[in-house]
Design a protein around this motif. Structure first.
Motif, mmCIF file in Angstrom:
data_model
loop_
_atom_site.group_PDB
_atom_site.id
_atom_site.type_symbol
_atom_site.label_atom_id
_atom_site.label_comp_id
_atom_site.label_asym_id
_atom_site.label_seq_id
_atom_site.Cartn_x
_atom_site.Cartn_y
_atom_site.Cartn_z
ATOM 1 N N CYS A 1 18.523 42.862 -116.761
ATOM 2 C CA CYS A 1 19.681 42.647 -116.531
ATOM 3 C C CYS A 1 20.347 44.137 -116.139
ATOM 4 O O CYS A 1 21.349 44.249 -115.495
ATOM 5 C CB CYS A 1 20.543 41.651 -117.386
ATOM 6 S SG CYS A 1 20.410 42.617 -119.122
ATOM 7 N N CYS B 1 19.569 39.800 -120.793
ATOM 8 C CA CYS B 1 18.272 39.110 -120.592
ATOM 9 C C CYS B 1 17.352 39.183 -121.868
ATOM 10 O O CYS B 1 16.422 38.762 -121.942
ATOM 11 C CB CYS B 1 17.661 39.784 -119.527
ATOM 12 S SG CYS B 1 17.106 41.565 -119.617
ATOM 13 N N CYS C 1 14.602 44.104 -122.987
ATOM 14 C CA CYS C 1 14.250 45.531 -123.056
ATOM 15 C C CYS C 1 14.197 45.984 -124.550
ATOM 16 O O CYS C 1 14.566 47.034 -125.036
ATOM 17 C CB CYS C 1 15.550 46.449 -122.296
ATOM 18 S SG CYS C 1 17.131 46.117 -122.966
HETATM 19 S S1 FES Z 1 17.801 44.872 -119.573
HETATM 20 FE FE1 FES Z 1 18.642 42.956 -120.191
HETATM 21 S S2 FES Z 1 19.133 43.106 -122.313
HETATM 22 FE FE2 FES Z 1 18.507 45.150 -121.849
#
Ligand code: FES
Ligand SMILES: Cc1cc2nc3c(=O)[nH]c(=O)nc-3n(C[C@H](O)[C@H](O)[C@H](O)COP(=O)(O)O)c2cc1C
Ligand code: SF4
Lengths: 170, 421, 905
Positions: free
Chosen positions: C34, C45, C48
């Protein structure tokens, strides 16, 4: 940035004076028009039974909120109907307390007596059956709502009586 | 015993109108509070030790104290009356039967927060609450308790608006609620920033549960000590607790904080119905861990319940009897949570439907032992901190405790499907 | 900067960035969906995830999203320890994702594929049914395959929050969340194409590309520059089997960053068009039929046109124009634009040289906190700049956020805090534009009035600036508001350009920027010109005012026209007269057009995709574009037709000869550049079918084609960009097959490229003396309706308009009128309007247009703007039927409008 020359086949319907009056009243409650969007959809639904494309566009134009924004909101919330529903919407609670006390058999009963399952509408457009999460009356489970009315401690007999009343009202 | 929350409530009779409410000592706290410094009110509530009644139990006065000093811009109080937690029906009781108590609490709170606008975010299906609240609000305006110069206090202007929701459990999450109120999709917001700093329309906002705010008039009118003495033993205050399921007398009552689950279940709810035995119970709504009969003698206090591996949550207990399938019960809860997921973050949006799928298989007897491992993994995957808001971790609670207490039944389901009728 | 430890490694990181960007910048692999460097973080999302430890004692730590974490000084983090969670996150994202990689266009450059592999998820345990969705028709540009969606919300965050689109969004909820339009239909945003790059998988795809799809590694690519407007976005076009397949964004932090507009992305199909000139033709007299000429014959004929004049072009490269100038001699070289236009280009160069202003890069535009636009419809004339201006209004929110100590990357929180607080943007325009929705104020006014207001703003800022008289009360109030806003800004920006065809307006913009200059501190100024090399052409004309009018009036009987359809640049009658006078007319071009039809000699020139050279953009940034593929032998670059020298020598001569152009020799690493002894390959190492693809012609693999123009080869041999990206075409890095891999080439994520250049501005603005232009009242035209131009991103530009996908979004020429005038003219919905000096055309009604003025479409079929004097008379057209190419639905505007009937749906 609402840029329509002819980009949609749908034409907005005209809002009724009652709808406009109520929308205007809601507008006084919020500093931003967007906040009124959901309220306006509810108002429209109150009068029209559901929110048609024409109604959605009407609200969009009236409040100057892009139709896509409104659609995102309308489809997020359970209680905005974007498809036609029957005259009486039956909300049968299917959450845990009602489940323990037999809401599944009530659903079966509706199937048998009205011939509709969840999400369906009777042929005469009198009833639509929709499951609803916990109605906050677990002490009087099983529970359902028809329109704005809540019915408690349901049994199949009780349901028959209630449905008969609605049928009698026409 | 004082019952500050329910003293005006009599099931079967119409709620008090403004005059009756006032005659019963109503709006005293407003008259008192306007003579106080706002900061003192905040401290008073903090000292009283009132914990939030929305489920998390955070100290209310402390929460208020995070609101930055006024900068001339708008500030908001928002009442969380979304009440969609399965098994929870206490806010409905308070609003349906004594709407003026909430209004009074809001006025007093807004004074403390120096907020000029209050919104009541009410579950749309609570139609009786809606009608009675609208009536009460209008009476309060008519009697000078809302509008300009509330209760004659110069410069204390306050408007209260009722907002009825359109369904979705996630709206109860305070930041999702703010998005809903703004007319947006009700996805939660990242915290920080907390609503007290940047809430409704980016402005300082306090979100409190209905019951929490109904406690404020009593505390302000009667003082900290009075409030603290309401509890039993070391515990402070009263709260609405209740029971649903196959008990003789389901319902909810105002009880002193600190009574035991057994007292609630036996003394108030009359014990189990004939032919049914207590198998387990959810202590405070669908997003709490199961407790077992051996926990019945725990005091109904957040700390004590946490030690036993669950949460007090909303303190409305749901009884699972011996004739009801625990796996089916969990499946019902998970189906609810999967459907109510807002779709924002991955573990909840895509994890819960997977769990639901496995539980459906169990029901039909098409599951496998590997599926049980996946369920177990899922409870950790959706655990606190892993998701964007507390919905999914809440959903994982009945599942994880279910796996702990009813593993045999899960295994039996793998082989035969559900054998409860 | 703070020090943190990640899995035992000590890293020095910037605490103002989030942890994700920082670990990526340090070369670690951490999956994400995201987050986007240009759009910040929202944390949805959960991909990460890292473990953050509270202190030295903490052994368990807690799971946090790196994209939502500000690195704490001295803190300890672990990427490794959250591996299991990340694998679970991918696994659950994938439960509904179809296994259609073999037929999915994203396959091979799919971020989701990369992240799935990276996270270690490779075995499906979910055994339920997958969710399915119906797809929508989203117009000619973007394909929609919702079943592939992983609900990362990037599309809406880009389309709505970043690009300001309103006709797209998320719908429904839980695992049924859907991204689309409320009703099917073409996406309205001018920047929709970026969805194909922003989506981490194959939900949004490049539809024209789909029609002749090949895998990323089978495309032959080279660094290019978009030839479709004066912004000069960096692109990476790809070719296979002799046709240009697609264009994607090529990152340049000073110009386009991560995004380009839809004209640039989808407007290059003309390269493959039937209207291409693919062979050279000749004939003795205009009455004869043309006959095929071999390249040698054509070349000989061209070079034997003694005493010919040369007519250059703002869409041809600097080198092509220079080569023509060399061939015919500077005194015989004419700019292929009207003298009014040439005058404005030179005026702009002069301003950039002599006024104390900062020529605004896109980066500067994005950073501006108060903007005024004078009479330029930027969205339609230089779209990428408009996208940047949309970002500039967000700076107020960022400022508020900074005051409250929110980090800059905290996207959702900043938007929430800002609500509708925006940095001020003012628009003065004869009609409502597509930036009005973010404007603090829009003032509808003629170019003349806008210029006056502009002068007055300058005076209000600096009393020494020359004033104007006769402003209305309303205008005076506006002047005051704008002047205050600009004065209060840290980085004010003034935007104008040649769009309104008003030199006074450009001077007004210069005056405002000059007035704001304060020692070292200079205001940003962006002056838009029409074409990819308008300013390059103007630089060649430094000592000459020879424009089209002068060419038409000259005595000569022979002319060489370079990449130019004169009928688009001058009144038709004037061009006719000129052509009739010519005994010999040579036209070099890639596309057929009316001027070419009248020529005795037509030479098949390459397009931007088949040639190399230099364009000078609106900032005077010179940028080199490399040919992407070698055209068939009969097609040659204009430079090659015109000159005996290799391109590099032409470039060097031009650099020597033309004042201010010295730097252009530095745009490439030089003709001798090799890496490990080899030229830079245009094909990737995985390029397939090299021996087979010509098997129907010859089973022997031909010798590798060399590019005589430059330093790249049409080959896969050589050192890939991963090791030397001085000449940077396709971003690829081990494990990172998608466009996301570009961060591996950046000095830090989102920052400048480590190696490849970003072009060189030919005018280094160092002026410090404040000098002002006096207001000169233009002679006001006589006639019933004052004419102003209306631009269309899709259709107004000559070449891109010949692309099928663009044609689907374009319409024929039309005029726009106010309701009152429509009534006055007695027009019914289905009527056409007879325009003085032109035929009859359809009309639309626009509420924002002032009565007595008429908007006239520029460049669209059936209406030649250059035929019209400053004011025209209009009449209802009798017996009129609308042309088949009239399509009002394609006119995307922001004011309320009523469509004329006769539109085709
Ligand atoms: S890139 Fe999606 S939560 Fe961090
Ligand atoms: C998914 C979810 C649903 C919630 N629903 C409610 C609710 O219906 N009512 C409520 O008061 N709090 C609810 N909460 C808790 C609120 O987020 C918030 O903590 C509460 O309103 C704060 O009020 P309090 O401090 O007075 O308890 C919910 C939380 C979550 C995560
Ligand atoms: S856990 Fe995530 S998807 Fe679930 S309700 Fe919260 S934010 Fe939405």
């Amino acid at each position: 940035m609402n840029n329509l020359i002819a980009s949609t086949a749908v034409k907005a319907r005209e809002l009724t004076p009652e709808e406009i009056k109520e929308i205007e009243h809601e507008k006084t409650h919020y500093p931003y028009a967007q906040a009124v969007g959901l309220e306006a959809l509810k108002i429209v639904q109150k009068y029209q039974g559901w929110v048609s494309d024409e109604s959605l566009l009407a609200v969009s134009e009236y409040l100057d909120i892009p139709p896509d924004e409104l659609e995102g909101v309308a489809t997020f919330f359970n209680m905005i109907f974007r498809r036609p529903v029957g005259k009486n919407v039956i909300l049968l609670c299917d959450s845990v307390a009602c489940w323990m006390l037999g809401c599944d058999s009530l659903n079966e009963h509706f199937k048998k007596t009205l011939g509709i399952d969840y999400g369906e509408t009777t042929a005469d457009d009198m009833f639509t059956l929709i499951p609803v999460p916990c109605l906050g009356a677990c002490d009087r489970a099983p529970v359902m709502m028809i329109g704005r009315e809540t019915y408690y401690n349901l049994t199949t007999e009780k349901i028959d009586e209630i449905i008969a009343e609605y049928k009698a009202k026409g | 015993m004082d019952k500050p929350l329910t003293k005006n409530i009599e099931i079967g009779r119409a709620p008090f109108d403004f005059k009756q409410y006032e005659a019963a000592g109503g709006y005293d706290s407003v008259r008192k509070v306007i003579k106080m410094e706002p900061g003192d009110v905040v401290n008073m509530v903090k000292d009283a030790g009132l914990g939030g009644r929305g489920g998390a139990g955070f100290n209310t006065g402390l929460k208020w104290s995070f609101v930055p000093p006024p900068d001339g811009g708008p500030r908001y109080l928002v009442i969380n009356g979304d009440e969609m937690e399965p098994g929870t029906f206490k806010d409905r009781l308070l609003i349906e039967h004594d709407p003026h108590l909430l209004i009074e609490g809001m006025i007093t709170t807004c004074y403390a927060l120096q907020a000029q606008t209050g919104y009541i975010f009410l579950r749309g299906e609570y139609t009786i609450c809606e009608e009675r609240l609208l009536q009460a609000i209008s009476e309060a305006y008519d009697n000078g308790m809302l509008g300009k110069n509330v209760a004659g206090k110069k410069g204390f202007d306050l408007d209260i608006y009722l907002h009825t929701s359109a369904g979705r459990y996630i709206c109860g999450e305070e930041t999702a609620l703010l998005n809903a109120l703004e007319g947006k999709r009700a996805n939660p917001r990242a915290k920080p920033p907390f609503p007290q700093v940047s809430g409704l329309w980016g402005r300082p906002t306090v979100v409190n549960n209905v019951e929490t705010i109904c406690n404020i008039p009593g505390i302000v009118a009667n003082g900290v000590e009075w409030y603290q003495n309401l509890g039993t033993g070391d515990f402070v205050g009263t709260r609405i607790s209740g029971v649903s399921g196959r008990v003789i007398n389901p319902g909810c009552w105002e009880v002193p904080v600190g009574i035991t689950f057994r007292e609630l279940l036996e003394d108030y709810a009359g014990g189990m119905q004939d032919g049914y035995e207590l198998k387990a119970f959810l202590p405070g709504g669908g997003s709490t861990d199961f407790l077992m009969p051996e926990h019945l003698d725990l005091p109904m206090d957040p700390g004590a319940v946490q030690k036993a591996g669950s949460r007090l949550g909303t303190s409305l207990i749901m009884v699972l009897d011996d004739k009801t399938c625990p796996v089916g019960c969990i499946r019902n809860l998970i189906k609810f949570f999967a459907h109510e997921s807002c779709g924002w973050c991955t573990p909840c949006r895509d994890g819960l439907p997977w769990v639901e799928h496995i539980l459906n298989k169990m029901e039909e007897g098409t599951g496998s032992l590997k599926d049980i491992d996946i369920l177990d993994e899922m409870t950790r995957y959706m655990g606190p901190g892993n998701t964007f808001c507390a919905l999914a971790p809440g959903a994982a609670e009945p599942l994880q405790s279910g796996l702990k207490y009813f593993m045999d039944e899960f295994k039996a389901h793998v082989e035969h499907g559900c054998s409860y009728n | 900067m703070v020090k943190i430890t990640v899995d035992g490694k000590v890293l020095e990181v910037d605490e103002n960035n989030n942890l994700l960007e920082e670990v990526l910048s340090h070369g670690e692999d951490l999956p994400y969906f995201c987050w986007h460097p240009s759009m910040g973080s929202v944390g949805s999302c959960r991909q990460c995830a890292v473990i953050e430890y509270a202190d030295d004692e903490d052994t368990r730590g807690r799971l946090n999203m790196a994209c939502m974490t500000s690195p704490r000084d001295g803190a300890r983090y672990s990427i490794e320890k959250a591996a299991q969670f990340r694998a679970q996150a991918i696994e659950s994202i994938m439960i509904n994702h179809p296994h259609d990689c073999p037929v999915c266009e994203e396959g091979g450059e799919c971020h989701l594929q990369d992240m799935t592999v990276m996270s270690g998820h490779n075995y499906r345990r979910y055994d339920g049914k997958k969710k399915t969705h119906t797809n929508q028709y989203l117009g000619p540009f973007i394909g929609h395959e919702m079943n592939r969606c992983i609900t990362c919300y990037r599309c809406v965050r880009y389309y709505k929050d970043y690009a300001g689109g309103t006709d797209f969004g998320p719908q429904a909820s839980h695992d049924n969340t859907y991204f689309g339009r409320w009703q099917e239909g073409p996406l309205e945003s001018e920047f929709s194409g970026n969805l194909a790059e922003v989506c981490p998988t194959g939900v949004f795809t490049d539809k024209p590309f789909s029609k002749h799809y090949v895998r990323k590694w089978d495309l032959q690519t080279a660094p290019s520059i978009c030839a479709s407007c004066s912004v000069g976005c960096n692109t990476n076009p790809g070719e296979r089997y002799g046709t240009l397949r697609r264009v994607v964004n090529r990152f340049n932090d000073e110009v386009n960053g991560y995004f380009i507009c839809d004209r640039g992305r989808f407007g290059t199909g003309y390269v493959n068009s039937d209207e291409r000139i693919i062979v050279s033709m000749t004939r003795d007299s205009r009455d004869d039929n043309p006959v095929l000429a071999s390249p040698e014959e054509a070349r000989t004929s061209l070079h034997s046109m003694m005493g010919a004049i040369g007519i250059g072009s703002p869409r041809a490269s600097l080198e092509a124009n220079f080569a023509l100038r060399e061939l015919v001699g500077p005194d015989n070289f004419y700019a292929g634009v009207s003298s009014a236009e040439l005058g404005m280009y030179k005026q702009i160069l002069d301003i950039y040289r002599t006024k104390p202003v900062k020529v605004a890069r896109i980066k500067d535009i994005e950073a501006s906190d108060a903007v005024v636009i004078l009479g330029e419809d930027v969205t339609n004339t230089a779209a990428r700049l408009a996208l940047a201006m949309r970002q500039s209004v967000k700076n107020e929110g960022r400022k508020m956020a900074r005051d409250m100590k929110f980090p800059d990357w905290h996207d959702a929180a900043i938007r929430q805090l800002a609500m509708d607080c925006k940095s001020p943007l003012f628009i003065l325009s004869p009609y409502a534009t597509r930036l009005d929705d973010v404007a603090a104020q829009v003032h509808i006014a003629s170019a003349e009035e806008s210029a006056k207001i502009g002068y007055a703003i300058a005076t209000a800022i600096d009393g020494n600036a020359p004033g104007v008289t006769g402003l209305s009360k309303e205008s005076q109030a506006l002047v005051k508001t704008i002047a205050e806003a600009l004065k209060g800004a840290e980085q004010p920006l003034i935007v104008s350009g040649t769009g309104s065809m008003s030199p006074a307006l450009i001077n007004a913009a210069a005056n405002i920027a000059t007035a704001l200059s304060d020692g070292e501190k200079k205001a940003n100024l962006a002056l838009v010109v029409p074409e990819a090399n308008s300013l390059g052409l103007a630089m060649l004309m430094e000592e000459s005012d020879r424009a089209l009018e002068q060419a038409f009036a000259c005595e000569e009987t022979h002319a060489i026209v370079l990449e130019n359809d004169l009928y688009r640049r001058a009144p038709s009658a004037d061009v006719d007269a000129f052509i009739n006078k010519m005994e010999g007319l040579a036209v070099l071009d890639s596309m057929k057009h009316k001027t070419g039809e009248a020529a005795n000699l037509v030479l098949a020139s390459g397009t931007f995709a088949e040639t190399s050279g230099t364009f000078v953009n609106y900032e005077t940034r010179a940028q080199h574009f490399y040919s992407v593929f070698k055209p068939v032998d009969s097609i040659q670059s204009s430079v090659k037709w015109l000159s005996d020298k290799p391109l590099a020598e032409v470039t060097a001569d031009c650099a020597k000869e033309i004042e201010g152009c010295a730097a252009i020799v530095g745009l490439t690493p030089g003709a001798d550049f090799t890496v490990a002894g080899m030229r830079v390959p245009r094909q990737q190492h995985r390029y397939s079918g090299r021996t087979a693809m010509r098997a129907d012609v010859d089973v022997h693999e031909p010798k590798q084609e060399q590019d005589e123009d430059g330093i790249m080869s049409y080959s896969m041999e050589g050192v890939p960009a991963t090791r030397d990206s001085t000449v940077f075409n396709t971003a690829w890095s081990g494990g990172w097959n998608s466009n996301q891999s570009v961060f591996k080439f950046q000095s830090h994520t989102g920052g400048p490229l480590k190696q490849a250049g970003h072009g060189i501005c030919l005018i280094e603005n160092i002026a410090s003396e404040k000098t002002y232009n006096e207001f000169e009242k233009a002679e006001s035209a006589k006639g019933d309706y004052q004419v102003f131009p209306l631009y269309h991103l899709f259709g107004s530009d000559e070449l891109t308009a010949k692309t099928p996908a663009i044609q689907e979004k374009a319409t024929s020429g039309y005029i726009a009128l106010n309701e009152a005038d429509v009534a006055k003219l007695g027009l019914q919905a289905s009527d056409g309007v007879a325009v003085e000096n032109n035929g009859s055309v359809p009309y639309i009604v626009r509420s924002s247009i002032q009565p007595g003025t008429v908007g006239v479409s520029v460049g669209l079929e059936g209406l030649n703007f250059r035929n019209l004097p400053g004011a025209v008379s209009l009449q209802k057209a009798e017996g009129w039927t609308s042309p088949g190419s009239w399509n009002a639905a394609n006119i995307i505007i922001s004011d309320k409008s009523v469509a004329a009937e006769g539109e085709t749906a």
